[in-house]
Design a protein around this motif. Structure first.
Motif, mmCIF file in Angstrom:
data_model
loop_
_atom_site.group_PDB
_atom_site.id
_atom_site.type_symbol
_atom_site.label_atom_id
_atom_site.label_comp_id
_atom_site.label_asym_id
_atom_site.label_seq_id
_atom_site.Cartn_x
_atom_site.Cartn_y
_atom_site.Cartn_z
ATOM 1 N N ARG A 53 -5.524 -35.179 -36.982
ATOM 2 C CA ARG A 53 -4.899 -36.052 -38.035
ATOM 3 C C ARG A 53 -4.081 -36.012 -39.515
ATOM 4 O O ARG A 53 -3.069 -36.248 -39.311
ATOM 5 C CB ARG A 53 -5.396 -37.773 -37.734
ATOM 6 N N ARG A 54 -5.060 -34.722 -40.318
ATOM 7 C CA ARG A 54 -4.451 -34.342 -40.744
ATOM 8 C C ARG A 54 -5.029 -32.888 -41.003
ATOM 9 O O ARG A 54 -6.328 -32.779 -40.644
ATOM 10 C CB ARG A 54 -5.579 -35.210 -42.017
ATOM 11 N N ILE A 55 -3.880 -32.039 -41.037
ATOM 12 C CA ILE A 55 -4.125 -30.815 -41.010
ATOM 13 C C ILE A 55 -3.654 -29.669 -42.649
ATOM 14 O O ILE A 55 -2.959 -30.355 -43.057
ATOM 15 C CB ILE A 55 -3.606 -30.381 -40.056
ATOM 16 N N ALA A 56 -4.143 -28.671 -42.481
ATOM 17 C CA ALA A 56 -3.375 -27.885 -44.114
ATOM 18 C C ALA A 56 -2.771 -26.669 -43.307
ATOM 19 O O ALA A 56 -2.937 -25.950 -43.218
ATOM 20 C CB ALA A 56 -4.058 -28.075 -45.066
ATOM 21 N N VAL A 57 -1.887 -26.427 -43.948
ATOM 22 C CA VAL A 57 -1.045 -25.653 -43.388
ATOM 23 C C VAL A 57 -0.913 -24.915 -45.129
ATOM 24 O O VAL A 57 -0.554 -25.192 -45.913
ATOM 25 C CB VAL A 57 0.498 -26.016 -43.178
ATOM 26 N N LEU A 58 -1.242 -22.815 -44.879
ATOM 27 C CA LEU A 58 -0.847 -22.582 -45.337
ATOM 28 C C LEU A 58 0.068 -21.727 -45.877
ATOM 29 O O LEU A 58 -0.344 -20.587 -44.473
ATOM 30 C CB LEU A 58 -2.072 -21.602 -45.558
ATOM 31 N N GLU A 59 1.051 -21.586 -46.502
ATOM 32 C CA GLU A 59 2.177 -21.119 -46.478
ATOM 33 C C GLU A 59 2.145 -19.159 -47.532
ATOM 34 O O GLU A 59 2.003 -19.700 -48.100
ATOM 35 C CB GLU A 59 3.390 -21.418 -47.171
ATOM 36 N N ASN A 60 1.271 -18.533 -46.524
ATOM 37 C CA ASN A 60 1.327 -17.373 -47.548
ATOM 38 C C ASN A 60 0.514 -17.280 -48.778
ATOM 39 O O ASN A 60 0.543 -16.486 -49.919
ATOM 40 C CB ASN A 60 3.175 -16.641 -48.133
ATOM 41 N N VAL A 61 -0.694 -18.083 -48.249
ATOM 42 C CA VAL A 61 -1.735 -18.285 -49.569
ATOM 43 C C VAL A 61 -2.370 -17.079 -49.565
ATOM 44 O O VAL A 61 -2.651 -16.990 -47.898
ATOM 45 C CB VAL A 61 -2.572 -19.036 -49.114
ATOM 46 N N VAL A 62 -2.685 -15.720 -50.133
ATOM 47 C CA VAL A 62 -3.347 -14.434 -49.611
ATOM 48 C C VAL A 62 -4.253 -14.015 -50.079
ATOM 49 O O VAL A 62 -5.385 -13.121 -49.425
ATOM 50 C CB VAL A 62 -1.955 -13.608 -49.211
ATOM 51 N N ASN A 63 -4.253 -14.554 -52.030
ATOM 52 C CA ASN A 63 -6.029 -14.464 -52.881
ATOM 53 C C ASN A 63 -7.104 -14.562 -51.390
ATOM 54 O O ASN A 63 -7.217 -15.820 -50.804
ATOM 55 C CB ASN A 63 -5.335 -15.180 -53.952
ATOM 56 N N PRO A 64 -8.157 -13.452 -51.035
ATOM 57 C CA PRO A 64 -9.232 -14.182 -50.474
ATOM 58 C C PRO A 64 -9.976 -15.405 -51.356
ATOM 59 O O PRO A 64 -10.600 -16.301 -50.674
ATOM 60 C CB PRO A 64 -9.962 -13.295 -50.798
ATOM 61 N N THR A 65 -10.133 -15.453 -52.425
ATOM 62 C CA THR A 65 -10.548 -16.785 -53.067
ATOM 63 C C THR A 65 -10.264 -17.923 -53.228
ATOM 64 O O THR A 65 -11.265 -18.739 -52.963
ATOM 65 C CB THR A 65 -11.341 -16.567 -54.796
ATOM 66 N N ASN A 66 -8.804 -18.260 -52.997
ATOM 67 C CA ASN A 66 -8.205 -19.577 -52.707
ATOM 68 C C ASN A 66 -7.912 -20.110 -51.484
ATOM 69 O O ASN A 66 -8.540 -20.756 -51.279
ATOM 70 C CB ASN A 66 -6.545 -18.902 -53.115
ATOM 71 N N ILE A 67 -8.182 -19.072 -50.634
ATOM 72 C CA ILE A 67 -8.203 -18.998 -48.773
ATOM 73 C C ILE A 67 -9.495 -19.819 -48.787
ATOM 74 O O ILE A 67 -10.002 -20.462 -47.710
ATOM 75 C CB ILE A 67 -8.318 -18.293 -48.164
ATOM 76 N N GLY A 68 -10.593 -19.442 -49.552
ATOM 77 C CA GLY A 68 -12.211 -19.835 -49.549
ATOM 78 C C GLY A 68 -12.407 -20.956 -50.141
ATOM 79 O O GLY A 68 -13.792 -21.730 -49.682
ATOM 80 N N ALA A 69 -11.467 -21.387 -51.388
ATOM 81 C CA ALA A 69 -11.974 -22.551 -51.441
ATOM 82 C C ALA A 69 -11.268 -23.474 -50.680
ATOM 83 O O ALA A 69 -11.462 -24.437 -51.196
ATOM 84 C CB ALA A 69 -11.468 -22.214 -52.985
ATOM 85 N N ILE A 70 -10.358 -23.481 -50.450
ATOM 86 C CA ILE A 70 -9.055 -24.559 -49.512
ATOM 87 C C ILE A 70 -10.084 -24.698 -48.125
ATOM 88 O O ILE A 70 -10.173 -26.224 -48.205
ATOM 89 C CB ILE A 70 -7.653 -23.778 -48.995
#
Length: 202
Positions: A53-70
């Motif tokens: 029902r709720r999803i998060a779509v990452l468009e070209n987010v490439v920093n591994p620290t940010n990806i992990g936190a997201i």
């Protein structure tokens, strides 16, 4: 560690001195453990999102620290899946996520699928309304009742430097987190936590 090793079945487990592990990896491990895994084939985006029902779509987010936190925020704050274009199994991303990359469903958009066109259309075909997180004057407030009332919502987050692509016009909503004290924006990981907390409410 006998009980843990017993659960590994036929999976080989090796032990070594700390100095040997340091030589193998090129740096000093903080936990003293290494793991090598075979990656399963990634599921199709339709399979990942079919019960979501709720999803998060990452468009070209490439920093591994940010990806992990997201991913950590997505798992904790009500997102059901994270389709995107970045690798959450990068070592740094796994560590920052506190292992939640193994808990929440995720996949890449097909290599032949252009996210900005076919990707958005595929989400809409699954019944999702798309909400692009961006700083625009015509944006909806993040607590707008229209957003909260959507049965299926995809929260779209853009890259750290440039933000979302100009094609956000194809999204159903543009959503803004109000800023104070002259701050122009939040880091994408911080913004994701705010967005997931508000928009992930059921």
């Amino acid at each position: 560690a006998k009980e843990l090793i017993r659960r590994c079945g036929d999976i080989p487990v090796y032990t070594a001195e700390f100095e040997v592990l340091t030589q193998l990896t090129g740096f000093k491990l903080t936990r003293g453990m290494l793991c090598a895994m075979r990656r399963p084939a990634l599921p199709d985006i339709v399979d990942v999102c079919k019960n979501a029902r709720r999803i998060a779509v990452l468009e070209n987010v490439v920093n591994p620290t940010n990806i992990g936190a997201i991913f950590r925020s997505a798992a904790a704050l009500g997102m059901d899946a994270v389709p995107g274009c970045s690798n959450p199994l990068y070592r740094r991303a796994i560590r920052v996520s506190m292992g939640t990359v193994f808990q929440i469903p995720w996949t890449f958009f097909d290599e032949k699928t252009e996210w900005k066109t076919e990707g958005i259309r595929s989400l809409k075909a699954m019944g999702f309304k798309t909400a692009a997180m961006a700083l625009r004057e015509d944006s909806f407030d993040i607590d707008d009742p229209h957003l909260m009332a959507e049965e299926k919502l995809a929260v779209v987050l853009g890259t750290e430097g440039d933000g979302l692509a100009s094609e956000i016009a194809d999204c159903d909503y543009t959503v803004c987190i109000p800023m104070a004290h002259g701050v122009d924006s939040l880091n994408v990981a911080a913004a994701s936590a705010v967005a997931f907390w508000q928009l992930g409410k059921r």
